[in-house]
Every structure is written in C-alpha cells, then in structure tokens.
Design a protein around this motif. Structure first.
Motif, PDB file in Angstrom:
ATOM      1  N   THR A 112       0.816  -1.210   0.000  1.00 33.66           N
ATOM      2  CA  THR A 112       0.000   0.000   0.000  1.00 33.66           C
ATOM      3  C   THR A 112       0.854   1.268   0.000  1.00 33.66           C
ATOM      4  O   THR A 112       0.487   2.260  -0.623  1.00 33.66           O
ATOM      5  CB  THR A 112      -0.907   0.043   1.240  1.00 33.66           C
ATOM      6  N   ALA A 113       1.972   1.255   0.713  1.00 29.54           N
ATOM      7  CA  ALA A 113       2.781   2.468   0.876  1.00 29.54           C
ATOM      8  C   ALA A 113       4.243   2.081   1.053  1.00 29.54           C
ATOM      9  O   ALA A 113       4.845   2.323   2.096  1.00 29.54           O
ATOM     10  CB  ALA A 113       2.266   3.276   2.076  1.00 29.54           C
ATOM     11  N   GLY A 165      -7.175   3.603  -1.727  1.00 30.82           N
ATOM     12  CA  GLY A 165      -6.323   2.908  -2.679  1.00 30.82           C
ATOM     13  C   GLY A 165      -6.721   1.459  -2.948  1.00 30.82           C
ATOM     14  O   GLY A 165      -6.944   1.083  -4.097  1.00 30.82           O
TER      15      GLY A 165
ATOM     16  N   TYR B 111      -6.218   7.901  -0.797  1.00 32.70           N
ATOM     17  CA  TYR B 111      -5.472   7.536   0.410  1.00 32.70           C
ATOM     18  C   TYR B 111      -4.803   6.182   0.171  1.00 32.70           C
ATOM     19  O   TYR B 111      -5.437   5.253  -0.332  1.00 32.70           O
ATOM     20  CB  TYR B 111      -6.415   7.424   1.603  1.00 32.70           C
ATOM     21  N   THR B 112      -3.533   6.066   0.573  1.00 36.43           N
ATOM     22  CA  THR B 112      -2.830   4.797   0.362  1.00 36.43           C
ATOM     23  C   THR B 112      -3.099   3.778   1.469  1.00 36.43           C
ATOM     24  O   THR B 112      -3.177   2.588   1.203  1.00 36.43           O
ATOM     25  CB  THR B 112      -1.308   5.034   0.286  1.00 36.43           C
ATOM     26  N   GLU B 119      -1.671   9.793   4.302  1.00 34.20           N
ATOM     27  CA  GLU B 119      -1.039  10.082   3.004  1.00 34.20           C
ATOM     28  C   GLU B 119      -2.063  10.098   1.867  1.00 34.20           C
ATOM     29  O   GLU B 119      -2.825   9.152   1.692  1.00 34.20           O
ATOM     30  CB  GLU B 119       0.032   9.031   2.656  1.00 34.20           C
ATOM     31  N   ILE B 121      -2.131  10.467  -2.316  1.00 33.18           N
ATOM     32  CA  ILE B 121      -1.357  10.535  -3.558  1.00 33.18           C
ATOM     33  C   ILE B 121      -2.235  11.109  -4.662  1.00 33.18           C
ATOM     34  O   ILE B 121      -3.366  10.651  -4.872  1.00 33.18           O
ATOM     35  CB  ILE B 121      -0.803   9.155  -3.962  1.00 33.18           C
ATOM     36  N   ASP B 164       2.845  -2.607  -6.563  1.00 34.79           N
ATOM     37  CA  ASP B 164       2.770  -1.371  -5.788  1.00 34.79           C
ATOM     38  C   ASP B 164       1.385  -0.765  -5.995  1.00 34.79           C
ATOM     39  O   ASP B 164       0.938  -0.603  -7.143  1.00 34.79           O
ATOM     40  CB  ASP B 164       3.851  -0.402  -6.272  1.00 34.79           C
ATOM     41  N   GLY B 165       0.727  -0.408  -4.905  1.00 33.66           N
ATOM     42  CA  GLY B 165      -0.663   0.050  -4.978  1.00 33.66           C
ATOM     43  C   GLY B 165      -0.906   1.211  -5.928  1.00 33.66           C
ATOM     44  O   GLY B 165      -1.746   1.127  -6.823  1.00 33.66           O
ATOM     45  N   LYS B 166      -0.185   2.316  -5.768  1.00 32.75           N
ATOM     46  CA  LYS B 166      -0.420   3.494  -6.629  1.00 32.75           C
ATOM     47  C   LYS B 166      -0.182   3.161  -8.089  1.00 32.75           C
ATOM     48  O   LYS B 166      -0.863   3.687  -8.985  1.00 32.75           O
ATOM     49  CB  LYS B 166       0.464   4.668  -6.198  1.00 32.75           C
TER      50      LYS B 166
END
Lengths: 179, 179
Positions: A112-113, A165, B111-112, B119, B121, B164-166
């Motif tokens: 997630t981060a 997310g 939000y992550t 946080e 992004i 990776d989430g984002k």
C-alpha cells in the motif's frame, strides 16, 4: 541492472507491541553513503471484492481516524497472527457486512505504501455470496454496508467519493472484467 | 446514516520533524467507549502516468527499504512544502526518468493506507512527453527507467511483478482507456 540495494546499519525502535511496529533505521546506500529510513512494519491485511447476484458490489463506509472522515471501501481487515489470508477475507466479509461467501479466489496482492511501510494487502474475489440475517461486527468496529452498481462505481471514482487505494484497485479490477 | 465519528481525547508524539510525523492517540468511539489509534501523518505525494508516443508506459525500478526489495512503480515523490501537486508530478518525472512532459492532467487522488495514515497521492496523466538527454536524479535516489507496453503491463500485474498500490491504480486506469 543498476545496483539499488540499501542495507541496515542501525535501528531505533519507536513503537512495538501492536499491529504496527515502527523503527527509525540508518541504511547504507548503493553509493556507500548513509541515509535514514522510517519503517512502519505491519502484519498484513486482506480485502474482498464481493458482488451480489444482481451485479452490485458490497462496500462498507467506516470512520478513518487518520483521514478525519468516513471512507467508502471494500470490506477489509488485518490478518490475525498465523491466519490464512483467504480465511481472513471470508471472516472480514462476514464480520463487516450482512453477506458471506462460499469461498474466495485470489486476485492479487500489493504494497500500500512501500516508501515507508511493508503492509501487503491480499485481494480476493468472493464466490457465491449470500445475505445472512445477522450482522456481528467487532465490538470497536462501526461500519455501514453500501451496495453499488457498475455505473455508480464509475461515477463515484470519477467524482472522488471512492478514494481509498485498495478499493480503487479492487473496483478497477471488477470494472475490467468482461460482463 | 450511522454515527461513525471518532474524536481525539489525547495524543502522544512518537516522531516529529521529518516527512512522517507519528502519534499514538486515544479516541472516543461512537458508542462512548475509548480506543487507541496510531496515526502516521504524511505530507502527501504525487505519481504520474507517462506514456510514450509508441504507447509504452514509463516506469521506474527502485529499492524500497521497507519491503526489502526493488519495486517497479510509476514515477512518484513527496510534495515539497507548499508545492502544487501538478508541479510535483512534472518535477518527479524529470528527476527520476529521462523524460519530461509539457503539462499534466489530474486523474484522481486517493489515500494509500487510511487505516493508520493520512497520506494522499495525487495521480496525474502526463501530456506530450519527450526524452531529454540528461538524467538528474536526487543525490540519494537510485532509480532505473523501464518502458512497458500494454500486454507486458497486463502480464506483470498478473504475475505479481507489479505489486505497488499506486502503480496498480495508475496502470489499471491506463488499461481502461479506450485506445
């Protein structure tokens, strides 16, 4: 491939004992220099994409203290010690919503981060969900169930109502499935 | 709508002064009870979906100390104090890769890890990217540029190479666009 690895030189504990353990580490960089890294260690979690027979996704609205507001999310929760992620997905769906599933299928897992935290969320797709009569949330969990169709989900992503997310990952996956 | 709000009763500082500020708060629950919340406060970040004229996405591989490995991600970085997120997206693309963009368009923000962290992004889509001759990464940043087509991205999501989430949010968004 470029040499990228960072190695630990020292570690200072900021918090230990709960589901988050937090450290401030000193690391050796690939070029030999030093830097500082705050690391949040997390026990991991699952989330579950559960869709009803009439093609509505099961979401939950709950307060997120860190963000200062309530967010709309897929059902999710932390792994208990030693718990199988699939079992956790079944458990969280049943605990947080009036639905339960026969089984779940693994979709993907992700960080997630990763800039500061090792939390991994395992995403599952629920199979054959059905509504149960009783809802038994955790004692310190206050959650509201929300059902949404595909068009509503698309609108809620576009207008920013859905802004978590893991939920975006799960719902983009759902929307990408052939109907 | 159910009463969901949690309010702060007390706060203990675990770390302050860097881009992460960490607190252990005591909160009042909707039912009048008390609970504890660890909160990681983050200054926010941007990430950028940059696609070349021949339909390849610009990714970076970099070491993520918290995860103990190198991850494949969209270019991203923390907001400088007072920095416009769009400006940050342009800056990070130019700093981390040999590409730069004429401008960026806002896609969404999220939000992550809202269970414990604030946080946010901001995701942008780069417009009219071009390759620059010089690469000038931050002094403590070690990043490698990787280009991938749509089929490669789909395979890398499926086999877990992209985790990776984002990045999953940005790439699923890209794959959902009409070509």
């Amino acid at each position: 491939m470029m040499q990228l690895e960072e190695t630990q030189i020292a570690s200072r504990t900021l918090l230990e004992g709960g589901f988050l353990n937090i450290y401030q580490d000193t690391v050796r960089l690939p070029n030999g220099g030093e830097s500082s890294r705050v690391v949040v260690r997390h026990s991991g979690a699952t989330c579950v994409l559960a869709v009803t027979d009439d093609d509505q996704v099961v979401l939950v609205r709950q307060w997120r203290y860190a963000t200062g507001g309530a967010l709309l999310e897929v059902p999710a929760g932390k792994l208990d010690v030693g718990e199988d992620p699939a079992q956790c997905a079944l458990r969280e769906l049943a605990e947080e919503t009036p639905y339960c599933a026969e089984q779940v299928e693994f979709v993907m897992k992700f960080y997630t981060a990763p800039g500061f935290c090792d939390e991994v969320i395992h995403l599952y797709r629920a199979v054959n969900i059905r509504a149960e009569s009783t809802l038994s949330p955790d004692q310190d969990e206050f959650v509201e169930t929300v059902l949404m169709g595909r068009a509503e989900v698309q609108a809620a992503i576009k207008n920013g109502e859905i802004c978590d997310g893991k939920t975006l990952i799960a719902l983009q996956y759902w929307l990408s499935e052939k109907v």
